[in-house]
Design a protein around this motif. Sequence first.
Motif, short mmCIF file in Angstrom:
data_model
loop_
_atom_site.label_atom_id
_atom_site.label_comp_id
_atom_site.label_asym_id
_atom_site.label_seq_id
_atom_site.Cartn_x
_atom_site.Cartn_y
_atom_site.Cartn_z
N CYS A 167 83.13 74.82 13.05
CA CYS A 167 84.49 75.28 12.70
C CYS A 167 84.99 74.58 11.44
O CYS A 167 85.51 75.22 10.52
N VAL A 168 84.80 73.27 11.38
CA VAL A 168 85.36 72.50 10.26
C VAL A 168 84.70 72.89 8.93
O VAL A 168 85.28 72.70 7.87
N PHE A 169 83.51 73.47 9.02
CA PHE A 169 82.79 73.92 7.81
C PHE A 169 83.05 75.41 7.53
O PHE A 169 82.31 76.04 6.78
N GLY A 170 84.07 75.98 8.17
CA GLY A 170 84.37 77.39 7.92
C GLY A 170 83.66 78.34 8.86
O GLY A 170 83.67 79.55 8.64
N GLY A 171 83.05 77.80 9.92
CA GLY A 171 82.39 78.65 10.91
C GLY A 171 83.37 79.07 11.99
O GLY A 171 84.41 79.65 11.70
N ARG A 172 83.04 78.74 13.23
CA ARG A 172 83.90 79.11 14.35
C ARG A 172 84.03 77.94 15.32
O ARG A 172 83.17 77.05 15.33
N LEU A 173 85.08 77.98 16.12
CA LEU A 173 85.19 77.04 17.24
C LEU A 173 84.82 77.82 18.49
O LEU A 173 85.43 78.85 18.79
N SER A 174 83.79 77.35 19.19
CA SER A 174 83.23 78.12 20.31
C SER A 174 83.40 77.39 21.63
O SER A 174 83.36 76.16 21.69
N ALA A 175 83.55 78.20 22.68
CA ALA A 175 83.63 77.68 24.04
C ALA A 175 82.68 78.48 24.92
O ALA A 175 82.34 79.62 24.62
N LEU A 176 82.24 77.83 25.98
CA LEU A 176 81.43 78.50 26.99
C LEU A 176 82.17 78.43 28.31
O LEU A 176 82.54 77.33 28.76
N ARG A 177 82.41 79.59 28.89
CA ARG A 177 82.96 79.59 30.24
C ARG A 177 81.82 79.40 31.22
O ARG A 177 80.81 80.09 31.13
N TYR A 178 82.02 78.41 32.13
CA TYR A 178 81.00 78.11 33.14
C TYR A 178 81.66 78.20 34.50
O TYR A 178 82.73 77.65 34.67
N PRO A 179 81.08 78.85 35.46
CA PRO A 179 79.70 79.35 35.52
C PRO A 179 79.49 80.75 34.94
O PRO A 179 78.38 81.26 35.02
N GLU A 180 80.51 81.34 34.34
CA GLU A 180 80.37 82.72 33.87
C GLU A 180 79.32 82.87 32.77
O GLU A 180 78.79 83.96 32.56
N ARG A 181 79.07 81.79 32.04
CA ARG A 181 78.16 81.81 30.89
C ARG A 181 78.61 82.81 29.84
O ARG A 181 77.82 83.56 29.27
N GLN A 182 79.90 82.80 29.60
CA GLN A 182 80.49 83.71 28.63
C GLN A 182 80.99 82.89 27.45
O GLN A 182 81.66 81.86 27.63
#
Length: 392
Positions: free
Chosen positions: A353-368
């Motif tokens: 994210c800090v390099f202009g990408g994205r901030l990502s999350a994983l929902r667990y246990p959904e694996r989404q």
Amino acid sequence: MPILPLPDPALLVLIGPHDAQRSAWAKAHFAADEIVALADCRRLVADEGEAAAAGREAVALLDDLVARRLAVGSLTVVDAPHLTPGDRQPLVALAKRYHLLPVALVFGAPDPAALAREGFRRVLALDTAQPVTLRREPLPPNRRDLSGPFDLIGDVHGCFDELLLLLEQLGYHLGERVTPPPGRTAVFVGDLVDRGPRATAVLALVMGLAAESAALCVAGNHDNKLLRQMQGRHVHLTHGLAESVAQLARETPEFRARVLAFLGGLTSHYVLDSGRLVVAHGGLKESLHGRDDLAVREFSLYGATTGATDALGLPVRLNWAADYHGAALVVYGHTPVAEPLWQNNTVNLDTGCVFGGRLSALRYPERQIVAVPALRRYAEPRRPFLPSDSQG
Ligand code: MN
């Protein structure tokens, strides 16, 4: 009755010349299947041959039993006299090999300094006239009792605005205080700080959530370096640390004290959900899950490295995930990738994210996967990872 805290698991080495006294104490305080006794090993191998050879066989059997127990992470008590450093050294080496603490339990008056020099990480004196209660303390990474559901969040690096957008996407209530959806817990993979514009706001938010048991966070290499800077150790203000230090300088001493305590309390990694989920900033190979020594902390902070540096001056990293065949899902960050990277049963959530990408999350246990784009590029990556950068 005095309480004797003991790390669990650990290698507990009893030291004392009186066999009957030592064995009785072991049996009174531990389950029979936790005790590896030299007397038992001797009985099993001493049916023939000369006494000295049988003695060596008994010690070899004992070492083998201890090694196999430590390999699977079982608390192990070794019941033998262990009167000389030479008797004890193989056990200290085994504890080190399997990344568990060797603890000396000494009948009589121990010499803690000498035992510490041999490698014992804790030395406890036992007095058979004085009964004690043992209290087993799970190692800090062990939160197998927490089953989630979790929202695992990749490297934030001071990207507070994007963090709020991500939490909103994840259904968190953003008010005066941030509240997760009922029952959910946020888990940060580390590197909250450095490079980005609002590291202190990120820290305040995560510390607030953690104080209410609504978030967990493992140490990232940047968090660890900021900690060392705040402890007054000599560190170079490079790789975005200068920004965090400048931001913290504008805060109150009370806030900085809270940050110091928070960063100092971060664990190397977490084992969650009955061992089904492991979170470590740089990833973690299976044999280190749930253990907690210097090697575990180094791997957790930096991932697997060769010790060499490349042409850019960056550490040469090994692809530990390619060799990972564990049952636990390992969630990590540390190395920016364009998309969350699934490899065997691991996922890298650092989408830069800090390099202009994205901030990502994983929902667990959904694996989404849930992600938000960076609002801008706050720092230049030293090694390009976005497709647009590679195209020049
Ligand atoms: Mn990072």
